[in-house]
Design an enzyme around this catalytic site. Structure first.
Site, PDB file in Angstrom:
ATOM      1  N   LYS A   1       0.816   5.934   5.798  1.00 37.00           N
ATOM      2  CA  LYS A   1       1.928   5.713   6.720  1.00 37.00           C
ATOM      3  C   LYS A   1       3.207   6.253   6.096  1.00 37.00           C
ATOM      4  O   LYS A   1       3.501   5.965   4.926  1.00 37.00           O
ATOM      5  CB  LYS A   1       2.049   4.214   7.004  1.00 37.00           C
ATOM      6  CG  LYS A   1       3.012   3.840   8.105  1.00 37.00           C
ATOM      7  CD  LYS A   1       2.946   2.329   8.329  1.00 37.00           C
ATOM      8  CE  LYS A   1       3.902   1.883   9.428  1.00 37.00           C
ATOM      9  NZ  LYS A   1       3.843   0.415   9.615  1.00 37.00           N
TER      10      LYS A   1
ATOM     11  N   HIS B   1       6.344   5.716   7.180  1.00 38.59           N
ATOM     12  CA  HIS B   1       7.532   4.921   7.469  1.00 38.59           C
ATOM     13  C   HIS B   1       7.204   3.445   7.217  1.00 38.59           C
ATOM     14  O   HIS B   1       6.064   3.098   6.902  1.00 38.59           O
ATOM     15  CB  HIS B   1       7.978   5.123   8.931  1.00 38.59           C
ATOM     16  CG  HIS B   1       6.944   4.699   9.937  1.00 38.59           C
ATOM     17  ND1 HIS B   1       5.870   5.488  10.261  1.00 38.59           N
ATOM     18  CD2 HIS B   1       6.823   3.548  10.667  1.00 38.59           C
ATOM     19  CE1 HIS B   1       5.129   4.865  11.172  1.00 38.59           C
ATOM     20  NE2 HIS B   1       5.686   3.688  11.423  1.00 38.59           N
TER      21      HIS B   1
END
Length: 527
Positions: free
Chosen positions: A405, A407
């Site tokens: 991921k 963010h």
């Protein structure tokens, strides 16, 4: 059924032994109607009574006896005591009731407690705190058909503050002296002991000090007591002498009746392993050569078939007799866990995995359940939930993403921190072992220690293409290379045993399918 007091044998524990033999069970069902169990709107005496009556109705065929906890009834005042009396009266005749009250007084006070327990409430036995010696116990032993369980080595953490203190110059602990005294007080076979299953060493020392006494061993489940260790330490020479009380593990189950049967079977499996180990080595080895199909495994097979996850070859005209695998082998059965695609199926699946974990030997020691992406994610969540809900093992849960991921918190992992933890990996099957090795790589990178793997099905067959057949299975390779146990809910040997049992029940109905399973196992099978 005859009333409990009139069964053969004059002492309370003669009757306990008869009940054990009658239902082939060592399970004592606890009745603990505290507020968390009763639920909103039912936290009153009538709610406590209804709660207990449901448990009794669900478990009376497998319970050696019932153990209502007096405190949860007394908390409701006079109405609660009246409800307790009604609950005891509702227990079917022939099944003993042990009042868990931990009384401890002397003289007329103790006599009044005995009268209230046996005459007014109608219980058959009581737990006692004998800190004041035999004067505490005597008033409860006037009738040999009534019994006592004396607190000896309890399962709470602070028990060692007093119970393990040395007595005199003998080197014995206080709890051992209690056990020896109770052995001498047991004139009419109606004195037993309470010893926590959380301390197998203490159990063994108590058994040595009191070889003839029955032991009530709380602590299996919520407090982490191990059944195999408890049986090994506490069973007497007859394979009896031990009662295992369980309350929340049954009352919190979606199906208390099924959970009680599963617990009975799990206790009996541990009991059998213990008695087998006590036999001559050759006899013990011989007892492990056949595949034992436990009830939860049979249920899992039939559950898988009902969802078309598991299919056996259909040898009727126009049926599909064999299934081609990725290895090009022609298999007489096929398993596709991806078809467990309903919420109810996933919830049930978590229970089967949890049963496999709880039955694993050696015992699986772990802090976190890890579900590798993608199939392992819902499986891991279901298993972690079930261990907390039904087995009181509230452990962490974690899973990985395929892509990191970019963010928020970022990274590949979601859930419980893994650093320094022992991690159990949960997946559906092991075909080549690639996914498991990748999962172990992730765990080690995070500073975790792989503790084992749990899967639904172990095909128990040699790896390799048809032209180049290996000598070991994918599961065996993972165990050897990674140094961890792999536990399965069932294996191909269980499937074959299941088919054989169906053929025994209805000769001719599954003959060809069973023959095909045996031929396939003979050609490709391991273990």
């Amino acid at each position: 059924m005859a009333s409990f007091a009139s069964q053969s044998g004059h002492g309370f524990f003669d009757k306990i032994a008869s009940r054990v033999e009658e239902v082939d069970s060592l399970l004592m069902v606890g009745l603990d109607p505290h507020a968390a169990e009763l639920g909103e709107g039912n936290n009153h005496a009538a709610g406590a009574k209804a709660f207990c009556l449901r448990i009794i109705a669900s478990t009376s065929t497998v319970a050696v006896g019932y153990k209502p906890n007096a405190a949860f009834f007394e908390a409701f005042g006079a109405e609660g005591v009246a409800a307790l009396k009604e609950v005891i009266a509702a227990v079917p005749e022939g099944i003993p009731v042990l009042l868990d009250a931990k009384r401890g007084d002397i003289g007329t006070t103790a006599a009044a407690y005995a009268s209230g327990t046996f005459e007014e409430l109608g219980a058959h036995a009581i737990t006692l705190n004998a800190y004041m010696g035999v004067d505490t116990v005597d008033p409860f032993l006037k009738d040999p058909a009534r019994g006592v369980f004396v607190l000896c080595k309890t399962s709470n953490r602070s028990s060692n503050e007093l119970q393990t203190l040395p007595v005199g110059n003998s080197g014995k602990a206080l709890f051992e002296e209690v056990a020896s005294l109770c052995q001498s007080w047991n004139k009419d076979n109606n004195v037993g002991l309470v010893v926590g299953a959380t301390d197998p060493e203490a159990l063994a020392r108590v058994r040595a000090a009191a070889p003839d006494l029955w032991i009530l061993a709380p602590g299996v489940g919520a407090q982490g007591g191990d059944l195999d260790e408890a049986c090994s330490a506490a069973l007497d020479e007859r394979g009896m002498g031990l009662l295992v009380p369980v309350s929340r593990g049954i009352s919190r189950a979606d199906d208390p009746a099924a959970e009680a049967v599963a617990l009975k079977d799990r206790i009996n499996a541990a009991r059998k392993r213990c008695t087998d180990q006590r036999k001559e080595p050759a006899a013990a080895a011989a007892s492990t050569t056949t595949t034992a199909l436990l009830p939860y495994q049979r249920e899992f097979i039939e559950f898988s078939m009902s969802h078309k996850v598991l299919k056996f070859g259909d040898f009727s005209e126009g049926g599909e007799a064999f299934f081609e695998l990725k290895s090009k082998r022609q298999s007489p059965y096929f398993f596709n866990a991806g078809l467990f695609c309903k919420g109810s199926a996933l919830a049930k699946l978590g229970k089967f995995y949890a049963e496999a974990i709880m039955n694993a030997r050696p015992r699986l020691e772990f802090d976190v359940v890890f579900g590798p992406a993608y199939k392992g994610i819902p499986l891991g969540a279901a298993v972690a939930y079930t261990l907390a809900d039904l087995h009181d093992r509230d452990i962490g849960f974690s899973y990985n993403r395929k892509e990191p991921k970019d963010h928020g918190e970022g990274g590949l992992l979601v859930g419980e921190d893994l650093k320094g933890k022992r991690v159990l990996v949960v997946d559906d099957v092991i075909t080549a072992g690639t996914a498991i090795r990748e999962a172990f790589g992730i765990l080690r990178k995070e500073g975790a220690t792989p503790a084992g793997v749990v899967i639904a099905l172990d095909r128990q067959e040699k790896t390799g293409a048809e032209s180049v057949i290996g000598t070991t299975s994918a599961v065996q390779q993972v165990e050897e290379e990674c140094g961890v146990p792999v536990v399965s809910v069932v294996g191909m040997s269980h499937l074959t045993e299941y088919m054989a049992s169906k053929e025994d029940a209805t000769p001719g109905a599954n003959a060809q399918a069973l023959e095909a399973m045996r031929a396939y196992r003979a050609k490709y099978g391991v273990g």
